[in-house]
Design an enzyme around this catalytic site. Structure first.
Site, mmCIF file in Angstrom:
data_model
loop_
_atom_site.group_PDB
_atom_site.id
_atom_site.type_symbol
_atom_site.label_atom_id
_atom_site.label_comp_id
_atom_site.label_asym_id
_atom_site.label_seq_id
_atom_site.Cartn_x
_atom_site.Cartn_y
_atom_site.Cartn_z
ATOM 1 N N CYS A 216 -0.540 4.057 2.611
ATOM 2 C CA CYS A 216 -0.535 3.867 4.066
ATOM 3 C C CYS A 216 -0.333 2.388 4.385
ATOM 4 O O CYS A 216 0.788 1.898 4.320
ATOM 5 C CB CYS A 216 -1.805 4.430 4.689
ATOM 6 N N SER A 217 -1.396 1.663 4.693
ATOM 7 C CA SER A 217 -1.221 0.253 5.057
ATOM 8 C C SER A 217 -2.479 -0.554 4.774
ATOM 9 O O SER A 217 -2.803 -1.476 5.516
ATOM 10 C CB SER A 217 -0.840 0.142 6.532
ATOM 11 N N CYS A 218 -3.197 -0.219 3.702
ATOM 12 C CA CYS A 218 -4.434 -0.937 3.378
ATOM 13 C C CYS A 218 -4.123 -2.420 3.169
ATOM 14 O O CYS A 218 -3.150 -2.777 2.520
ATOM 15 C CB CYS A 218 -5.079 -0.348 2.129
ATOM 16 N N CYS B 125 0.895 -1.163 0.000
ATOM 17 C CA CYS B 125 0.000 0.000 0.000
ATOM 18 C C CYS B 125 0.926 1.203 0.000
ATOM 19 O O CYS B 125 1.577 1.473 1.003
ATOM 20 C CB CYS B 125 -0.917 0.024 1.214
#
Ligand code: FE
Length: 207
Positions: A113-115, A110
């Site tokens: 961010c951190s999906c 991602c």
């Protein structure tokens, strides 16, 4: 892989101390109950985690038609299996699977961010959120994969999939050799979260 990026050695202990302090304060202020955090932890231990992804991958390995459906319409194919409730819930609204094969290796990141597809993989590891991993994952995926111990032959293409709030990707890794006689359950036990992120291959069972 924990030495790939710069994190302090006491990150686990220091994060845990911050979390304990925050939890105590939230309970004291009446924002959450004393069992709220335990309930969330239990959810990720029993309902949403890589154990679901492993079952999905193992079923795809034994049933090529299912694998095809899984790639074509991931949520619909996941709904065919008997998995805990919530497969289409938080962070699982728009999941999509991509399959590794002889020609292609897939890597999930991602960049923003951190999906991450929580229902099938659980919560992302800390390094998945690392800005260096996120940047280098798109810029030089082969080099990053090499550092994770995955050598992708030049003849094989690497595809990088950028997860977002719109689509959360996961990888159907290649089925390892010498697994013909294994049950679906035994196959699922071989599938790691890292292999479903594309930073590892599934190792054959220990001889
Ligand atoms: Fe994200």
């Amino acid at each position: 892989m924990t030495d790939l990026f710069e994190f302090s050695d006491d990150r686990e202990a220091s994060s845990a101390a911050k979390v304990r302090a925050l939890e105590a304060l939230l309970i004291e202020k009446g924002v959450i109950g004393s069992d709220s955090v335990d309930a969330v932890l239990k959810h990720f231990e029993t309902m949403a985690g890589p154990f679901n992804g492993a079952k999905i991958v193992a079923h795809a390995w034994v049933d090529p038609a299912y694998k095809q459906r899984l790639v074509e319409d991931t949520p619909k194919a996941i709904a065919e299996l008997s998995l805990p409730l919530g497969m289409a819930g938080a962070e699982g609204e728009h999941m999509a699977a991509v399959a590794n094969d002889a020609d292609t290796h897939n890597l999930i990141i991602c960049t923003l961010c951190s999906c991450y597809p929580w229902p099938v993989l659980g919560l992302p590891p800390y390094w998945y959120k690392d800005p260096v991993f996120r940047a280098r994952g798109v810029r030089e995926p082969r080099a990053v994969l090499q550092e994770f111990g995955v050598t992708v032959p030049e003849a094989k293409s690497v595809k990088v999939w950028d997860s977002s709030a719109q689509i959360r990707w996961f990888v159907i890794p290649e089925r390892p050799a010498n697994t013909d006689g294994l049950s679906e359950e035994a196959l699922a036990a071989l599938v790691t979260p890292e292999s479903m992120m594309g930073v590892a291959l599934v190792a054959p069972p220990a001889a």
